[in-house]
Design a protein around this motif. Structure first.
Motif, PDB file in Angstrom:
ATOM      1  N   LEU A   1      -8.819  -4.756  -8.743  1.00 47.94           N
ATOM      2  CA  LEU A   1     -10.140  -4.314  -8.301  1.00 47.94           C
ATOM      3  C   LEU A   1     -11.151  -5.456  -8.350  1.00 47.94           C
ATOM      4  CD1 LEU A   1     -11.476  -1.731  -7.296  1.00 47.94           C
ATOM      5  CD2 LEU A   1     -12.093  -1.223  -9.652  1.00 47.94           C
ATOM      6  N   SER A   2     -11.061  -6.293  -9.366  1.00 49.88           N
ATOM      7  CA  SER A   2     -11.990  -7.426  -9.453  1.00 49.88           C
ATOM      8  C   SER A   2     -11.729  -8.443  -8.345  1.00 49.88           C
ATOM      9  CB  SER A   2     -11.904  -8.086 -10.828  1.00 49.88           C
ATOM     10  OG  SER A   2     -10.667  -8.728 -10.991  1.00 49.88           O
ATOM     11  N   HIS A   3     -10.454  -8.695  -8.038  1.00 50.48           N
ATOM     12  CA  HIS A   3     -10.141  -9.600  -6.936  1.00 50.48           C
ATOM     13  C   HIS A   3     -10.627  -9.019  -5.606  1.00 50.48           C
ATOM     14  CE1 HIS A   3      -7.884 -12.640  -9.066  1.00 50.48           C
ATOM     15  NE2 HIS A   3      -7.187 -11.694  -9.672  1.00 50.48           N
ATOM     16  N   LEU A   4     -10.462  -7.719  -5.446  1.00 47.70           N
ATOM     17  CA  LEU A   4     -10.899  -7.071  -4.208  1.00 47.70           C
ATOM     18  C   LEU A   4     -12.413  -7.115  -4.074  1.00 47.70           C
ATOM     19  CD1 LEU A   4      -9.891  -5.501  -1.731  1.00 47.70           C
ATOM     20  CD2 LEU A   4     -10.233  -3.413  -3.041  1.00 47.70           C
TER      21      LEU A   4
ATOM     22  N   ILE B   1      -7.390   0.043   0.258  1.00 48.72           N
ATOM     23  CA  ILE B   1      -6.966  -0.534  -1.019  1.00 48.72           C
ATOM     24  C   ILE B   1      -7.862  -0.046  -2.143  1.00 48.72           C
ATOM     25  CG2 ILE B   1      -6.701  -2.681  -2.316  1.00 48.72           C
ATOM     26  CD1 ILE B   1      -5.993  -4.038   0.364  1.00 48.72           C
ATOM     27  N   SER B   2      -9.172  -0.074  -1.933  1.00 50.90           N
ATOM     28  CA  SER B   2     -10.080   0.343  -2.998  1.00 50.90           C
ATOM     29  C   SER B   2      -9.916   1.831  -3.322  1.00 50.90           C
ATOM     30  CB  SER B   2     -11.530   0.030  -2.630  1.00 50.90           C
ATOM     31  OG  SER B   2     -11.904   0.692  -1.453  1.00 50.90           O
ATOM     32  N   ILE B   3      -9.692   2.661  -2.320  1.00 49.83           N
ATOM     33  CA  ILE B   3      -9.471   4.091  -2.572  1.00 49.83           C
ATOM     34  C   ILE B   3      -8.220   4.293  -3.420  1.00 49.83           C
ATOM     35  CG2 ILE B   3      -8.806   6.263  -1.447  1.00 49.83           C
ATOM     36  CD1 ILE B   3     -10.762   5.471   0.821  1.00 49.83           C
ATOM     37  N   ASN B   4      -7.156   3.587  -3.074  1.00 51.40           N
ATOM     38  CA  ASN B   4      -5.910   3.715  -3.839  1.00 51.40           C
ATOM     39  C   ASN B   4      -6.050   3.209  -5.266  1.00 51.40           C
ATOM     40  OD1 ASN B   4      -4.327   4.876  -1.829  1.00 51.40           O
ATOM     41  ND2 ASN B   4      -3.898   2.895  -0.906  1.00 51.40           N
ATOM     42  N   ILE B   5      -6.735   2.086  -5.433  1.00 54.46           N
ATOM     43  CA  ILE B   5      -6.895   1.525  -6.775  1.00 54.46           C
ATOM     44  C   ILE B   5      -7.768   2.434  -7.635  1.00 54.46           C
ATOM     45  CG2 ILE B   5      -7.884  -0.399  -8.065  1.00 54.46           C
ATOM     46  CD1 ILE B   5      -6.933  -2.241  -5.850  1.00 54.46           C
ATOM     47  N   ILE B   6      -8.845   2.929  -7.071  1.00 53.68           N
ATOM     48  CA  ILE B   6      -9.733   3.809  -7.844  1.00 53.68           C
ATOM     49  C   ILE B   6      -9.039   5.127  -8.159  1.00 53.68           C
ATOM     50  CG2 ILE B   6     -11.899   5.112  -7.732  1.00 53.68           C
ATOM     51  CD1 ILE B   6     -13.065   2.671  -6.236  1.00 53.68           C
ATOM     52  N   ALA B   7      -8.222   5.618  -7.240  1.00 53.96           N
ATOM     53  CA  ALA B   7      -7.468   6.844  -7.519  1.00 53.96           C
ATOM     54  C   ALA B   7      -6.499   6.629  -8.683  1.00 53.96           C
ATOM     55  CB  ALA B   7      -6.709   7.295  -6.274  1.00 53.96           C
ATOM     56  N   MET B   8      -5.872   5.457  -8.735  1.00 58.29           N
ATOM     57  CA  MET B   8      -4.985   5.159  -9.859  1.00 58.29           C
ATOM     58  C   MET B   8      -5.768   5.075 -11.159  1.00 58.29           C
ATOM     59  SD  MET B   8      -2.415   2.307  -8.264  1.00 58.29           S
ATOM     60  CE  MET B   8      -1.459   2.149  -9.765  1.00 58.29           C
TER      61      MET B   8
ATOM     62  N   ASN C   1      -9.758  -3.154   3.141  1.00 54.27           N
ATOM     63  CA  ASN C   1     -10.554  -3.022   1.919  1.00 54.27           C
ATOM     64  C   ASN C   1     -10.718  -1.576   1.479  1.00 54.27           C
ATOM     65  OD1 ASN C   1     -11.036  -5.695   1.362  1.00 54.27           O
ATOM     66  ND2 ASN C   1     -12.970  -5.762   2.474  1.00 54.27           N
ATOM     67  N   ASP C   2     -11.090  -0.731   2.418  1.00 52.27           N
ATOM     68  CA  ASP C   2     -11.352   0.673   2.072  1.00 52.27           C
ATOM     69  C   ASP C   2     -10.105   1.369   1.536  1.00 52.27           C
ATOM     70  OD1 ASP C   2     -13.973   0.361   2.878  1.00 52.27           O
ATOM     71  OD2 ASP C   2     -13.590   1.106   4.911  1.00 52.27           O
TER      72      ASP C   2
ATOM     73  N   LEU D   1       0.831  -1.210   0.000  1.00 52.53           N
ATOM     74  CA  LEU D   1       0.000   0.000   0.000  1.00 52.53           C
ATOM     75  C   LEU D   1       0.862   1.255   0.000  1.00 52.53           C
ATOM     76  CD1 LEU D   1      -2.878  -0.932   2.445  1.00 52.53           C
ATOM     77  CD2 LEU D   1      -2.976  -0.698  -0.036  1.00 52.53           C
ATOM     78  N   GLY D   2       1.965   1.208   0.709  1.00 57.51           N
ATOM     79  CA  GLY D   2       2.893   2.333   0.697  1.00 57.51           C
ATOM     80  C   GLY D   2       3.469   2.559  -0.684  1.00 57.51           C
ATOM     81  N   GLY D   3       3.740   1.472  -1.390  1.00 57.51           N
ATOM     82  CA  GLY D   3       4.245   1.590  -2.751  1.00 57.51           C
ATOM     83  C   GLY D   3       3.226   2.198  -3.693  1.00 57.51           C
ATOM     84  N   LEU D   4       1.947   1.936  -3.442  1.00 57.40           N
ATOM     85  CA  LEU D   4       0.897   2.529  -4.277  1.00 57.40           C
ATOM     86  C   LEU D   4       0.651   3.991  -3.922  1.00 57.40           C
ATOM     87  CD1 LEU D   4      -1.790  -0.301  -4.385  1.00 57.40           C
ATOM     88  CD2 LEU D   4      -0.227   0.376  -6.193  1.00 57.40           C
ATOM     89  N   ASN D   5       0.856   4.347  -2.659  1.00 54.40           N
ATOM     90  CA  ASN D   5       0.570   5.705  -2.192  1.00 54.40           C
ATOM     91  C   ASN D   5       1.620   6.731  -2.570  1.00 54.40           C
ATOM     92  OD1 ASN D   5      -1.861   5.130  -0.987  1.00 54.40           O
ATOM     93  ND2 ASN D   5      -0.963   4.707   0.996  1.00 54.40           N
TER      94      ASN D   5
END
Length: 116
Positions: free
Chosen positions: A108-111, A83-90, A80-81, A44-48
């Motif tokens: 996102l589909s796996h989540l 991860i989904s916020i980060n994925i949707i932001a990307m 979940n929250d 998550l840090g790598g995505l942020n």
């Protein structure tokens, strides 16, 4: 030995060792669950990070996240929250390239299967 394989520069080695570690979680949860929680926070840090990282590294991070979501859903549920916020932001980022979108949608589909 498996924990050190996650730092290997070859992505497939990292991915396969993470799958094995997730499978071993039910046999030795006291040692593996804290490690997986730490790994989730690293991913998550790598995505942020706003630091520009290579697209290939982003794809690998998203693929590792998908592996963790698929093989360790109980550990992912509290995050979940975030991860989904980060994925949707990307996904909403206009600078996201077309080669990155399939990995984002895959994660996102796996989540979404875990969120049920």
């Amino acid at each position: 030995m498996l924990f050190t394989c996650l730092n290997d520069p070859v992505y497939k080695v990292c991915e396969n060792s993470l799958k094995i570690i997730c499978r071993l979680m039910r046999y030795n949860p006291a040692e593996i669950i804290p490690f997986l929680k730490k790994k989730i926070l690293q991913v998550l840090g790598g995505l942020n990070h706003e630091i520009v990282i290579k697209e290939k590294e982003k794809i690998e991070i998203l693929d590792l996240l998908s592996v963790m979501i698929t093989h360790a859903p109980n550990i992912i549920k509290p995050h979940n929250d975030t991860i989904s916020i980060n994925i949707i932001a990307m996904l909403n980022d206009p600078n996201t390239s077309n080669t990155l979108i399939p990995s984002i949608l895959n994660s996102l589909s796996h989540l979404s299967s875990v969120i049920k």
